[in-house]
Design a protein around this motif. Sequence first.
Motif, short mmCIF file in Angstrom:
data_model
loop_
_atom_site.label_atom_id
_atom_site.label_comp_id
_atom_site.label_asym_id
_atom_site.label_seq_id
_atom_site.Cartn_x
_atom_site.Cartn_y
_atom_site.Cartn_z
N UNK A 31 0.78 -0.90 0.07
CA UNK A 31 0.43 0.54 0.08
C UNK A 31 0.96 0.94 0.03
N UNK A 32 0.64 1.83 -0.84
CA UNK A 32 1.55 3.55 -1.30
C UNK A 32 1.25 4.38 -0.59
N UNK A 33 1.98 5.31 0.24
CA UNK A 33 1.50 6.62 1.60
C UNK A 33 1.53 7.53 0.72
N UNK A 34 1.72 7.60 -0.76
CA UNK A 34 1.79 8.65 -1.22
C UNK A 34 1.57 8.79 -2.44
N UNK A 35 1.03 9.43 -3.24
CA UNK A 35 0.94 8.75 -5.12
C UNK A 35 1.47 9.96 -5.76
N UNK A 36 2.59 9.55 -6.78
CA UNK A 36 3.15 10.71 -7.55
C UNK A 36 2.26 10.32 -9.31
N UNK A 37 2.15 11.30 -9.41
CA UNK A 37 2.05 11.68 -10.90
C UNK A 37 2.54 12.23 -11.95
N UNK A 52 -9.89 5.21 -5.83
CA UNK A 52 -9.99 3.91 -5.47
C UNK A 52 -8.75 2.73 -4.60
N UNK A 53 -8.44 3.56 -4.05
CA UNK A 53 -7.35 3.19 -3.23
C UNK A 53 -7.22 4.05 -2.01
N UNK A 54 -8.30 4.80 -1.91
CA UNK A 54 -8.49 5.31 -0.60
C UNK A 54 -6.89 6.52 -0.53
N UNK A 55 -6.16 6.66 -1.24
CA UNK A 55 -4.89 7.34 -1.00
C UNK A 55 -5.14 8.88 -0.98
N UNK A 90 6.01 5.43 1.69
CA UNK A 90 6.32 4.31 -0.24
C UNK A 90 5.38 5.18 -1.25
N UNK A 91 5.88 4.98 -1.67
CA UNK A 91 5.26 6.15 -3.33
C UNK A 91 4.99 5.67 -4.50
N UNK A 118 10.89 5.50 1.02
CA UNK A 118 11.45 4.60 1.80
C UNK A 118 11.59 2.93 0.33
N UNK A 119 10.20 3.38 -0.66
CA UNK A 119 10.32 2.94 -1.21
C UNK A 119 9.34 3.36 -2.50
N UNK A 120 10.27 2.56 -3.64
CA UNK A 120 8.86 3.12 -4.70
C UNK A 120 8.09 2.59 -5.70
#
Length: 226
Positions: A31-37, A52-55, A90-91, A118-120
Motif C-alpha cells: 500500500x502506497x502512502x503517497x501517489x506521484x503523477x 479507488x485505493x483511498x489515498x 512508500x511512493x 522508503x520505497x518506490x
Amino acid sequence: MPKVNTKLVAWEEVVEWCRKLAEVIEGSGWRPDIIVAIARGGYVPARLLCDFLDIHDLISIQILHWGKAAEITAKAHVKYPYTIDLSEKRVLLVDDIVDTGDSIIVAKEYIENHWKPQEIRVAAMQWISPVAKIKPDYFVDEVKEWIWYQYPWTRAEDTTNFFEKIVSEKKKEGKVEWTFEELVKEFKSWYGIDVGEAYYKLSFNRLLKTGVLKKKCGCKNTYIAV
Ligand code: ADP
C-alpha cells in the motif's frame, strides 16, 4: 487500412482500467502512502487510483519527452525540479502508459535521488513490452504490438498534431489546398478513428491560429497549407 495503429480510448475504459489497476495493487498486499503523477499523462489515472485505493496524498512531477504526433523529439528530463522529503513514505509513481519507458526511468531516478522515499513502485494502465526499457510493477494491459492510445485527455492535442502531420506529408506530394471536410476524411482514413465533429472543429481552428493553414483569398471553404 489506417497508416498509424491508433486506438480511440473512451473515458469509461479509463475508469475501468484504473479500477482494475487498483485491484492489482491492493491484491499485491502493498500500500502506497503517497501517489506521484507523472505530468501530464499520469494525472487522470493517478487521481482515479487515489479514489479507488483511498489515498489522500497526491503530488506530481513533470517530465518532458514526446514531441508532436507520436514522434520523439527530445531526451526526457524533469521540467520543474524541486526537492521534498519523502524519507518515511512508500511512493507509487503513476503514468498512463509505459512506452519507451524514458519518462518513468527519469522520474523514478529523480525521486530516488532527491526525495529519498522508503520505497518506490511504478503503475501504468498500459505497458508496451517489446519497446519499454522498464517494466512497471503494476499494469493492466501488456501491449505486444505498438499502438498509439488516443486517450481522452489528449484528444484535441492529438487531433491537431495528426492534422498537421497530414497537411505536411501531403504538401510534400504537392497537395496544398484543403477543405475542412477533406482533412477530416483524410484523418479518419490515416488513423482509423473518429474523434467527433467538435474535436475536428477545435483542431482545425488551431491550425488556422498557428498559421499551418490559411484561408484562400476569395474562396469561402478552401484553405492553403502554409
Ligand atoms: P514512459 O516513460 O511512461 O514509457 P514515454 O517517455 O515513452 O513514457 O512517453 C511519455 C508520455 O507520452 C507517456 O506518458 C504518454 O502520456 C505519452 N505516450 C507515449 N507513448 C504513447 C502511446 N503509445 N500512446 C499514447 N500516449 C503515449
